[in-house]
Design a protein around this motif. Sequence first.
Motif, mmCIF file in Angstrom:
data_model
loop_
_atom_site.group_PDB
_atom_site.id
_atom_site.type_symbol
_atom_site.label_atom_id
_atom_site.label_comp_id
_atom_site.label_asym_id
_atom_site.label_seq_id
_atom_site.Cartn_x
_atom_site.Cartn_y
_atom_site.Cartn_z
ATOM 1 N N GLU A 108 44.275 39.727 33.749
ATOM 2 C CA GLU A 108 44.299 41.011 34.451
ATOM 3 C C GLU A 108 45.466 41.101 35.425
ATOM 4 O O GLU A 108 46.002 42.183 35.690
ATOM 5 N N ARG A 109 45.884 39.933 35.915
ATOM 6 C CA ARG A 109 46.970 39.880 36.890
ATOM 7 C C ARG A 109 48.306 40.361 36.321
ATOM 8 O O ARG A 109 49.237 40.640 37.074
ATOM 9 N N PHE A 110 48.420 40.485 35.002
ATOM 10 C CA PHE A 110 49.666 40.922 34.380
ATOM 11 C C PHE A 110 49.846 42.439 34.426
ATOM 12 O O PHE A 110 50.937 42.936 34.165
ATOM 13 N N PHE A 111 48.780 43.184 34.717
ATOM 14 C CA PHE A 111 48.799 44.628 34.529
ATOM 15 C C PHE A 111 48.470 45.377 35.822
ATOM 16 O O PHE A 111 47.627 44.932 36.602
ATOM 17 N N ILE A 125 40.254 42.563 40.830
ATOM 18 C CA ILE A 125 40.106 42.187 39.434
ATOM 19 C C ILE A 125 38.638 42.360 39.093
ATOM 20 O O ILE A 125 37.798 42.541 39.967
ATOM 21 N N SER A 126 38.320 42.305 37.810
ATOM 22 C CA SER A 126 36.923 42.445 37.424
ATOM 23 C C SER A 126 36.117 41.290 37.998
ATOM 24 O O SER A 126 36.474 40.133 37.804
ATOM 25 N N PHE A 127 35.074 41.608 38.719
ATOM 26 C CA PHE A 127 34.233 40.541 39.241
ATOM 27 C C PHE A 127 33.199 40.182 38.189
ATOM 28 O O PHE A 127 32.536 41.047 37.628
ATOM 29 N N ARG A 141 42.644 28.886 42.980
ATOM 30 C CA ARG A 141 41.216 29.186 42.896
ATOM 31 C C ARG A 141 40.780 30.083 44.042
ATOM 32 O O ARG A 141 40.040 31.049 43.851
ATOM 33 N N ILE A 142 41.245 29.765 45.253
ATOM 34 C CA ILE A 142 40.887 30.563 46.427
ATOM 35 C C ILE A 142 41.439 31.977 46.308
ATOM 36 O O ILE A 142 40.733 32.961 46.575
ATOM 37 N N GLU A 143 42.701 32.080 45.895
ATOM 38 C CA GLU A 143 43.340 33.389 45.763
ATOM 39 C C GLU A 143 42.609 34.254 44.744
ATOM 40 O O GLU A 143 42.341 35.435 44.973
ATOM 41 N N TYR A 144 42.263 33.688 43.622
ATOM 42 C CA TYR A 144 41.598 34.452 42.573
ATOM 43 C C TYR A 144 40.192 34.866 42.993
ATOM 44 O O TYR A 144 39.739 35.984 42.725
ATOM 45 N N TRP A 145 39.485 33.968 43.692
ATOM 46 C CA TRP A 145 38.138 34.278 44.164
ATOM 47 C C TRP A 145 38.176 35.433 45.158
ATOM 48 O O TRP A 145 37.357 36.344 45.105
ATOM 49 N N ILE A 146 39.156 35.417 46.080
ATOM 50 C CA ILE A 146 39.292 36.484 47.074
ATOM 51 C C ILE A 146 39.574 37.818 46.385
ATOM 52 O O ILE A 146 38.979 38.853 46.716
ATOM 53 N N LYS A 147 40.489 37.821 45.406
ATOM 54 C CA LYS A 147 40.826 39.055 44.688
ATOM 55 C C LYS A 147 39.603 39.604 43.963
ATOM 56 O O LYS A 147 39.382 40.819 43.931
#
Length: 234
Positions: free
Chosen positions: A194-197, A21-23, A9-15
């Motif tokens: 989105e993390r796949f591309f 990634i799309s916010f 969760r933290i990693e995705y929020w930071i990205k």
Amino acid sequence: MERNNTLKRIEYWIKARLGKISFIDIEEKRDKQWYGNGYGGFYVDPSLVPGNAIVYSFGIGEDISFDRDIIKKHGAQVFGFDPTPKSINWIAKQELPANFHFHPFGIGEKTGIVTFHLPKNQDHVSGSVYGHKLVDETNAVDVLLKEFKEIVQENGHTAIDVLKMDIEGSEYAVMEGILNSGIAIRQILVETHERFFTDGKAKGDLFFKQLYQKGYRIFAISDTYQEISLVKAK
């Protein structure tokens, strides 16, 4: 497990905040309730799910906790789809609710046979038509995918109350066909990948722009920022 989920969760929020990634943000305030377990669940607005609702569930894997919940709470008719051999075999061994109707094919841009890459980790179930770090591009099977409009016509539906989709990156390719099908859909629940591309942010930006232009508004986001729930605005 909880620590790993917290780190994700933290990693995705930071990205998201860094623009990698799309916010996304909540666009409409509505009731929300989590259906399913922590792995396979989504937020739903229960006030928009009528009795005997029509639910499409794309991407079953080995988890129908979401499907069981929506059947239990609303008496929904759930139409589940997954072309993955491991998922098909798993479903065949389950004691399924009478309202759960499984189809051993997936959703695609158009109807046809495609190459489906299987996961590197044999304990996992989720394959993908796209090559990415979690799949083995040397281990693949041919599977049947069908265009959304064709699937709905075969089932005799003109409207869907809830469309849930976890299809390992294919959501970006099929959403245009779903939105242009002429089929009324009250809620769309989607896990994004989105993390796949390498161009994931661009894919995500276009994806949510398409949904917004068709009148869909985000009303709930999971803690991992991957499960997004949208409702058709009035």
